[in-house]
Design an enzyme around this catalytic site. Structure first.
Site, PDB file in Angstrom:
ATOM      1  N   LYS A   1       0.840  -1.203   0.000  1.00 10.05           N
ATOM      2  CA  LYS A   1       0.000   0.000   0.000  1.00 10.05           C
ATOM      3  C   LYS A   1       0.872   1.248   0.000  1.00 10.05           C
ATOM      4  O   LYS A   1       1.908   1.298   0.666  1.00 10.05           O
ATOM      5  CB  LYS A   1      -0.923  -0.014   1.227  1.00 10.05           C
ATOM      6  CG  LYS A   1      -1.952   1.117   1.271  1.00 10.05           C
ATOM      7  CD  LYS A   1      -2.885   0.971   2.456  1.00 10.05           C
ATOM      8  CE  LYS A   1      -3.914   2.097   2.509  1.00 10.05           C
ATOM      9  NZ  LYS A   1      -4.864   1.943   3.624  1.00 10.05           N
TER      10      LYS A   1
ATOM     11  N   SER B   1      -9.906   2.420   2.763  1.00 11.53           N
ATOM     12  CA  SER B   1      -8.968   3.065   1.863  1.00 11.53           C
ATOM     13  C   SER B   1      -8.045   2.091   1.148  1.00 11.53           C
ATOM     14  O   SER B   1      -7.392   2.438   0.171  1.00 11.53           O
ATOM     15  CB  SER B   1      -8.113   4.055   2.662  1.00 11.53           C
ATOM     16  OG  SER B   1      -7.293   3.370   3.615  1.00 11.53           O
TER      17      SER B   1
ATOM     18  N   SER C   1     -10.633   0.208   7.123  1.00 14.49           N
ATOM     19  CA  SER C   1     -10.025   0.266   5.796  1.00 14.49           C
ATOM     20  C   SER C   1      -9.277  -0.982   5.359  1.00 14.49           C
ATOM     21  O   SER C   1      -8.747  -1.029   4.258  1.00 14.49           O
ATOM     22  CB  SER C   1      -9.075   1.473   5.700  1.00 14.49           C
ATOM     23  OG  SER C   1      -9.815   2.667   5.685  1.00 14.49           O
TER      24      SER C   1
END
Length: 522
Positions: free
Chosen positions: A79, A188, A212
């Protein structure tokens, strides 16, 4: 999907150790898959071809000497919130344009020490602020799942309930036709979830501030675990809300998530919130019986207007655990109804403080101005997206003179009450809590209702934020499909630092529900 990219981490690990395949072959298969499919999904914002091949070559050399680490030769996606030395790290924000850190996050350092291979950096909501991966400066990520049916989904409306709780239900509910519309992967960590579901990496790192990891895992038919706060170091992870943020993995199944978390977790002197507790062999929990375990079912999670298919899925999960020998207990978490509004005071408050450092002076974007104040203002105006600006403004407001006591202080008191609710339930003998993971399946990209009403977007976190507010571990496990053939997940909540129980119980649900893969259309 090729034969190689279809392997789970556990399967690939076994084949690598047996020298049936090489890390170079596995890595090249993933890189080819990324090059072919990423224009469709937009899951990667940077692909590190050369670095991946160099790391794979080094892993093959170690494997040939019998020196394999726990993740030796396994290709992972990272990420964009994790600092990776010399590699694009921008939290998918324009304000960090061109930033390549000179240091490595503790989490990625741990992964590389165990032999993992980095394929690249994954798309995400800007600064991890979002529930759909549509706030990224690099554009939205596309969910590899799509509906090929003509059925419609009933979307719950919103209302202001008792105590100011923003909940689902009441009034007229909107009907959404899905068809072949592109869907969000959740946020997210949407890039992480989509890349795992589309077989563009063997597993991915992710972060969870209010859901998330778990929400995108539920939207994509993958497994995501948010560990106990302090279990995984936050050093080198771009901060959103420091008292809520926690890193964890997204993987294809429960076993793979256990393998990844074992590698990611560690005590870290560079992170003062890191807790010095032993990191167990999480994989050993897979397959343990749950007979005699007490599973709590919180009545407050039955929110008004919740789609019937979510309730049906929840009842299936209860039946699966009961059939496996667990005892089902109705419980109460009375302050749950205040969790979402309290979260959206605490999280923006901490974000407004953390994001003050992005001013155009030391790194990232700089927009020239007539003086330094003008430069600050122009840089931040151009560098931050709409949702980030919204949360900075909310956070600054609730921390301002005259409002701190009325909002932020009260929200922190509510947070303490939420934590005490869980402590009481666990003290009464409950081992794990079962709830839905999300109030619906994935919705469409650029959904008008979501885009025009931020509160509806925030409601996606309704089942997950309590876990972050209390600092507890939580896991989302795929458990079924909705009427449109889209994945739905169940959530398990555990005691502090008892992630093993979540893997143990999650595996039972996984075995009962079966595995879920999207039909390839790309």
């Amino acid at each position: 999907m090729t034969e190689l990219t279809g392997l789970t981490i556990a399967e690939a690990r076994a084949k690598l150790k047996a020298r049936e395949i090489t890390s170079a072959e596995l890595t090249d298969a993933y890189l080819a898959a990324i090059d072919a499919a990423n224009p469709t999904f937009n899951a990667y914002v940077a692909v590190t071809h050369d670095k991946a091949r160099d790391m794979a070559k080094a892993s093959d050399a170690k494997l040939s000497r019998g020196e394999a680490g726990a993740l030796e030769g396994i290709p992972l996606g990272i990420k964009d919130l994790f600092a990776t030395e010399g590699v694009h790290t921008q939290a998918c924000s324009h304000v960090l344009d061109g930033f390549k850190p000179r240091y490595e996050s503790t989490v990625t350092s741990n992964l590389w020490a165990d032999g993992a291979v980095m394929l690249g950096k994954l798309n995400m909501d800007e600064f991890a602020m979002g529930s759909s991966n549509e706030t990224s400066y690099y554009g939205p990520v596309v969910n590899p799942w799509r509906s090929h049916r003509t059925e419609t989904r009933v979307m719950p409306s919103t209302h202001m309930g008792e105590g100011g709780f923003v909940g689902a239900g009441g009034g007229t509910r909107q009907v959404k036709a899905l068809g072949n519309k592109r869907l969000v992967p959740g946020g997210s960590s949407g890039g992480s979830a989509a890349s795992v579901a589309a077989f563009l990496c063997a597993g991915a790192t992710a972060t969870d501030t209010g859901g998330s990891i778990r929400q995108p895992a539920a939207f994509t038919g993958t497994v995501g675990i948010k560990p106990t706060y302090g279990r995984v170091s936050r050093w080198g992870v771009v901060a959103f809300a420091s008292s809520l943020d926690q890193a964890g993995p997204i993987a294809r199944d429960v076993r793979d998530a256990a393998i990844m978390l074992k590698s990611m977790a560690s005590v870290d002197a560079k992170d003062t919130t890191s807790v010095d507790v032993p990191v167990p062999d999480y994989e050993a929990a897979i397959g343990r019986p749950v007979k005699g375990m007490k599973v709590g079912i919180p009545r407050e999670y039955r929110v008004g207007g919740m789609p019937e298919e979510i309730e049906t899925l929840w009842q299936k999960g209860i039946a699966w655990l009961k059939d496996a020998g667990a005892t089902i207990v109705d419980i109460s978490l009375p302050h749950t109804k205040y969790a979402l509004p309290a979260y959206y005071i605490v999280a923006p408050a901490e974000a407004s403080s953390n994001l003050a450092r992005y001013d155009g002076v030391r790194y990232g974007l700089r927009v020239p101005g007539k003086d330094i104040i003008d430069m600050y203002e122009k840089t931040r105006a151009a560098g931050f997206g709409r949702e980030v600006k919204r949360r900075i403004m909310i956070g600054t407001y609730v921390l301002s003179a005259g409002y701190y006591d009325a909002y932020y202080l009260q929200a922190q008191k509510v947070r303490t009450l939420i934590k005490r609710d869980f402590e009481k339930v666990f003290a009464d003998g409950i081992d794990v809590i079962l709830t839905p993971a999300t109030p619906s399946a994935a919705f469409g990209i650029a959904d008008e209702d979501m885009a025009n009403d931020p509160v509806k977007m925030y409601l996606n976190d309704i089942f997950t934020v309590t876990v972050n507010m209390a600092g507890l571990p939580g896991i989302a496990v795929p458990a079924g499909l909705d009427a449109n053939g889209l994945p739905l997940g169940l959530q398990l909540i555990g005691k502090p630092f008892e992630e093993e129980t979540l893997f143990q119980t999650g595996h039972v649900i996984e075995q009962a529900a079966g595995r879920f893969r999207p039909e390839k259309w790309w």
